[in-house]
Design a protein around this motif. Structure first.
Motif, PDB file in Angstrom:
ATOM      1  N   GLY A   1      40.426  50.772  48.791  1.00  0.00           N
ATOM      2  CA  GLY A   1      40.857  49.384  48.601  1.00  0.00           C
ATOM      3  C   GLY A   1      42.046  49.167  47.685  1.00  0.00           C
ATOM      4  O   GLY A   1      42.719  50.120  47.260  1.00  0.00           O
ATOM      5  N   GLY A   2      42.291  47.878  47.371  1.00  0.00           N
ATOM      6  CA  GLY A   2      43.470  47.436  46.638  1.00  0.00           C
ATOM      7  C   GLY A   2      43.692  48.098  45.292  1.00  0.00           C
ATOM      8  O   GLY A   2      44.827  48.511  45.007  1.00  0.00           O
ATOM      9  N   PRO A   3      42.674  48.218  44.438  1.00  0.00           N
ATOM     10  CA  PRO A   3      42.935  48.802  43.115  1.00  0.00           C
ATOM     11  C   PRO A   3      43.509  50.212  43.198  1.00  0.00           C
ATOM     12  O   PRO A   3      44.482  50.531  42.514  1.00  0.00           O
ATOM     13  N   VAL A   4      42.937  51.050  44.059  1.00  0.00           N
ATOM     14  CA  VAL A   4      43.420  52.436  44.196  1.00  0.00           C
ATOM     15  C   VAL A   4      44.834  52.427  44.768  1.00  0.00           C
ATOM     16  O   VAL A   4      45.732  53.137  44.286  1.00  0.00           O
TER      17      VAL A   4
ATOM     18  N   ASN B   1      47.807  37.263  31.811  1.00  0.00           N
ATOM     19  CA  ASN B   1      47.510  38.678  31.564  1.00  0.00           C
ATOM     20  C   ASN B   1      46.063  39.057  31.903  1.00  0.00           C
ATOM     21  O   ASN B   1      45.525  40.018  31.361  1.00  0.00           O
ATOM     22  N   ILE B   2      45.408  38.269  32.756  1.00  0.00           N
ATOM     23  CA  ILE B   2      44.058  38.617  33.201  1.00  0.00           C
ATOM     24  C   ILE B   2      44.095  38.681  34.724  1.00  0.00           C
ATOM     25  O   ILE B   2      44.349  37.655  35.373  1.00  0.00           O
ATOM     26  N   PRO B   3      43.878  39.859  35.303  1.00  0.00           N
ATOM     27  CA  PRO B   3      43.952  39.929  36.763  1.00  0.00           C
ATOM     28  C   PRO B   3      42.856  39.093  37.423  1.00  0.00           C
ATOM     29  O   PRO B   3      41.693  39.191  37.044  1.00  0.00           O
ATOM     30  N   GLY B   4      43.261  38.248  38.373  1.00  0.00           N
ATOM     31  CA  GLY B   4      42.277  37.426  39.082  1.00  0.00           C
ATOM     32  C   GLY B   4      41.422  38.259  40.007  1.00  0.00           C
ATOM     33  O   GLY B   4      40.335  37.860  40.395  1.00  0.00           O
ATOM     34  N   ALA B   5      41.921  39.428  40.392  1.00  0.00           N
ATOM     35  CA  ALA B   5      41.172  40.343  41.261  1.00  0.00           C
ATOM     36  C   ALA B   5      41.446  41.768  40.791  1.00  0.00           C
ATOM     37  O   ALA B   5      42.500  42.022  40.199  1.00  0.00           O
ATOM     38  N   PRO B   6      40.517  42.712  41.053  1.00  0.00           N
ATOM     39  CA  PRO B   6      40.735  44.088  40.578  1.00  0.00           C
ATOM     40  C   PRO B   6      42.037  44.698  41.079  1.00  0.00           C
ATOM     41  O   PRO B   6      42.664  45.491  40.395  1.00  0.00           O
ATOM     42  N   SER B   7      42.458  44.287  42.289  1.00  0.00           N
ATOM     43  CA  SER B   7      43.672  44.899  42.845  1.00  0.00           C
ATOM     44  C   SER B   7      44.937  44.418  42.137  1.00  0.00           C
ATOM     45  O   SER B   7      46.018  44.946  42.378  1.00  0.00           O
ATOM     46  N   SER B   8      44.805  43.426  41.260  1.00  0.00           N
ATOM     47  CA  SER B   8      45.997  42.930  40.552  1.00  0.00           C
ATOM     48  C   SER B   8      46.100  43.491  39.136  1.00  0.00           C
ATOM     49  O   SER B   8      46.973  43.059  38.381  1.00  0.00           O
ATOM     50  N   VAL B   9      45.226  44.425  38.808  1.00  0.00           N
ATOM     51  CA  VAL B   9      45.262  45.002  37.451  1.00  0.00           C
ATOM     52  C   VAL B   9      46.661  45.553  37.158  1.00  0.00           C
ATOM     53  O   VAL B   9      47.236  45.316  36.096  1.00  0.00           O
ATOM     54  N   VAL B  10      47.212  46.270  38.148  1.00  0.00           N
ATOM     55  CA  VAL B  10      48.508  46.926  37.946  1.00  0.00           C
ATOM     56  C   VAL B  10      49.634  45.894  37.772  1.00  0.00           C
ATOM     57  O   VAL B  10      50.607  46.152  37.072  1.00  0.00           O
TER      58      VAL B  10
ATOM     59  N   VAL C   1      43.849  37.752  48.006  1.00  0.00           N
ATOM     60  CA  VAL C   1      44.288  39.040  47.446  1.00  0.00           C
ATOM     61  C   VAL C   1      45.576  38.843  46.647  1.00  0.00           C
ATOM     62  O   VAL C   1      45.743  39.375  45.552  1.00  0.00           O
ATOM     63  N   TYR C   2      46.490  38.019  47.202  1.00  0.00           N
ATOM     64  CA  TYR C   2      47.757  37.757  46.502  1.00  0.00           C
ATOM     65  C   TYR C   2      47.541  36.981  45.203  1.00  0.00           C
ATOM     66  O   TYR C   2      48.158  37.283  44.176  1.00  0.00           O
TER      67      TYR C   2
ATOM     68  N   SER D   1      52.945  47.166  43.148  1.00  0.00           N
ATOM     69  CA  SER D   1      51.550  46.736  43.091  1.00  0.00           C
ATOM     70  C   SER D   1      51.228  45.717  44.186  1.00  0.00           C
ATOM     71  O   SER D   1      50.250  45.859  44.923  1.00  0.00           O
ATOM     72  N   GLU D   2      52.082  44.707  44.307  1.00  0.00           N
ATOM     73  CA  GLU D   2      51.764  43.607  45.232  1.00  0.00           C
ATOM     74  C   GLU D   2      51.943  43.987  46.700  1.00  0.00           C
ATOM     75  O   GLU D   2      51.141  43.596  47.546  1.00  0.00           O
TER      76      GLU D   2
END
Lengths: 494, 159
Positions: free
Chosen positions: A265-268, A79-88, A68-69, A299-300
């Motif tokens: 989840g993480g993105p929200v 500038n490309i999130p490795g996971a959806p939760s890192s978009v922010v 997740v981290y 975000s993190e």
């Protein structure tokens, strides 16, 4: 369950080694765009199903926490999130990297991901038992409604629209009905196919939905040519690093609460925490969106706190909070364990295993983040045309290894293609996964509840007459109604 | 009151809702038929829950049809994203199907080395010896991890 159990595992060298192996895998899959933690967990389940449960859970917890981290690494560096939760994290992380402050951004992301992870796990430790005590009072109808509430929440929070989310849920429920009926022992919806008598095996389905479908999606999107930022080492004073600590606890609380809601989840969580950060931080270091370290902290801290949050309903109620916990739930089933209200009381060692695995994973995150992450730029740039065939082979062998039969490989491929089309048409695969895992439990409890109620004088009262049942019913109905156009119009008007 | 045909015209979700509606109706009929074949009361019937799923699917298909009509009026059917399968994805899937067919006959070592090399070449890894080197190394690594360390009996082949 007490501290000694957790401490025992935290001092077990073999266990630490498994968590570290998982952490390194998490670092790899989390930081490379196109590979996801969910996909890797699904593949790991197929590999670890013959292992001791504690080893398997240690490996998976390490992967979960660090994975997740690690999404933040590619978010900051390319500038490309490795996971959806890192978009922010890209909002401020990459602008910082462009200014030559990539190392600083990585340090903030690492430290506050650690804070978020530990916070979520402490919440799991503190709240797990009280929620289990409450859950003991649950009856079959309550379990059915709880799962129905979880699925309707997942359906409404993921995918393009609520109807598409519900189609995904219903498809998962339908697929979970295939196989021998648990009450009468007769084949149901098997269409005469012998291999389907034992039902749809979860592992090949998950590997297909999250692994193979992701490979196909990445192939469709083509190669990503990203500009990798230079990482120049800088030293940051502890005071400077720790000045956001109090705020990070607030973001972690948001993350834990959102994580406990099925499907969010993480993105929200990271979006919510980021908007809160914008509200409460009156004078950020630089404006938000231009490289504010406060944005990375929000975000993190929140997306990593989701881990503990998502595990709370999974362990105490057997309702997973996100796709990864749905897969972790399948690890329990594969090992013949039954999460739910009695789990913490009957299996305290395994609860300790999860917490210990999480805490070791958090420490691994801190070490990896501070010492390895700055050197990850080269790994992130592994060409996709080398990575994707390797992942495909892992999907095939992972599906085969589960039961050593070719039928499972065929199922994996079918689920992979179905998952690809679902993504293309805006259907999220997470609700299908959750429904596939929960379907049998819902069916059993629904029929048990109806069988018990028909012998009562007032059937409706027997089914829905208890306070817990009424609460769950209201929650489910409100969740569904909230997605109706008339409700949305009413909210807009008022 | 709109006729069913007018609901389909200019509807961005027409195809999907028709598919799900048909699936829902089929499951409904199948569940009813199978229930009466089983000859057990509804409270014990294995088809009680599938019946609920079928009914819900029909309702969701109707909701989707209505939504698709509104969306179609807003953006036009041409505005809906095309969601087919590009040639590159079809080609890669076909290669995976060939892998699946060859695996029981040629066994893991031969099939994996051969097909992995084809996967690499198909996705643009050049020159060919590099693809061969990668596929050989990865096959060996997978064999060591799965067969030797995890004791998974990988397909040996019949040839």
């Amino acid at each position: 369950m007490d501290f000694t159990h957790i401490a025992q595992y935290m001092g077990d060298f073999r266990f630490i080694l498994f968590v570290l192996m998982g952490s390194l895998s998490g670092l790899f899959v989390g930081s490379i765009p196109g590979l996801s933690v969910t996909m890797a967990t699904a593949i790991l389940v197929s590999i670890t199903y013959t292992w001791a449960t504690s080893d398997a859970l240690g490996l998976i917890m390490g992967l979960y926490v660090v994975g997740v981290y690690s999404g933040a690494l590619s978010a900051i560096l390319i500038n490309i999130p490795g996971a959806p939760s890192s978009v922010v994290t890209t909002f401020d992380g990459h602008p910082m990297a462009k200014k030559g402050e990539a190392h600083r951004a990585l340090k903030f992301a690492t430290v506050y991901s650690f804070v978020g992870s530990v916070f979520g796990l402490v919440m799991l430790f503190l709240l797990g038992k009280p929620i289990s005590v409450l859950a003991i009072k649950f009856q079959p109808m309550d379990y059915f409604l709880l799962a129905a509430f979880g699925l309707s929440a997942v359906g409404s929070l993921t995918g393009e629209s609520f109807t598409k989310g519900m189609v995904s849920v219903l498809a998962g429920l339908f697929l979970s009905m295939i196989g021998l009926d648990s009450v009468l022992g007769t084949p149901r919806l098997t269409m005469g196919i012998w291999n389907l008598q034992s039902g749809i095996p979860i592992v090949p389905a998950l590997v297909g939905l999250f692994g193979f479908s992701e490979v196909l999606t990445v192939i469709r999107e083509g190669d990503v040519h990203a500009q990798i930022s230079n990482v120049k080492k800088v030293s940051i004073k502890f005071q400077e690093l720790s000045r956001h600590f109090l705020h990070s606890l607030y973001y972690s609380t948001i993350g834990t609460l959102v994580g406990a809601l099925p499907g969010a989840g993480g993105p929200v969580a990271s979006f919510l925490a980021y908007s809160e950060a914008k509200r409460i931080v009156k004078s950020p270091s630089v404006p938000f969106g231009e490289g504010a370290e406060e944005g990375i902290v929000a975000s993190e801290a929140s997306n990593n706190a989701c881990i503990g949050g998502a595990l709370i309903p999974m362990l105490t109620l057997a309702v997973p909070g996100d796709a990864v916990t749905a897969i972790i739930l399948s690890v329990f089933y594969v090992h013949g364990l039954q999460p739910g209200p009695m789990f913490i009381q009957t299996q305290p060692e395994l609860f300790s295993v999860i917490l210990a695995g999480g805490f070791i994973g958090a420490v691994a995150l801190l070490l990896i983040g501070l010492f390895v992450a700055p050197h990850m730029a080269k790994v992130i740039s592994v060409p996709k045309n080398i990575l994707l065939p390797a992942v495909t082979v892992l999907c095939i062998i992972g599906a085969y290894a589960y039961n050593t039969r070719m039928f499972d490989v065929l199922l994996m491929m079918l689920f992979g293609v179905a998952g690809y089309f679902m993504r293309r048409h805006g259907y999220s695969v997470a609700p299908l996964t959750l429904a596939l895992v929960l379907g049998k439990m819902m069916d059993d409890n629904f029929r048990r509840a109806v069988s018990l109620a028909v012998s009562e004088d007032n059937m409706l009262r027997a089914l829905f007459g208890r306070p817990i049942t009424i609460t769950l019913l209201i929650l489910t109905v409100i969740t569904i109604l909230m997605n109706f156009p008339f409700w949305k119009r009413w909210v807009k008007r008022s | 009151m709109k006729s069913p045909i007018s609901l389909l015209r200019g509807n961005v979700h027409a195809g999907e809702s028709l598919v799900f509606g048909t699936l829902g109706v089929s499951l409904f009929v199948y569940s009813l038929y199978s229930h009466y074949q089983e000859d057990v009361p509804w409270k014990l019937s294995p088809y009680l829950f599938p019946l609920f799923i079928a009914l819900s699917l029909i309702l969701v298909a109707i909701a989707m049809l209505i939504q698709g009509k509104k969306k179609g009026e807003e953006i036009g059917v041409s505005g809906a994203a095309s969601a087919g399968m590009p040639k590159k994805v079809i080609g890669f899937t076909a290669l995976v199907v060939i892998y699946y067919i060859l695996l029981p006959f040629l066994g893991f070592l031969v099939t994996n080395t051969l097909m992995l090399m084809l996967f690499f070449l198909y996705l643009g890894v050049r020159p060919w010896w590099k693809a061969f080197l990668f596929s050989g190394a990865f096959t060996y690594l997978t064999h060591v991890v799965f067969q030797l360390l995890l004791h998974v009996r990988l397909p040996q082949g019949v040839l």
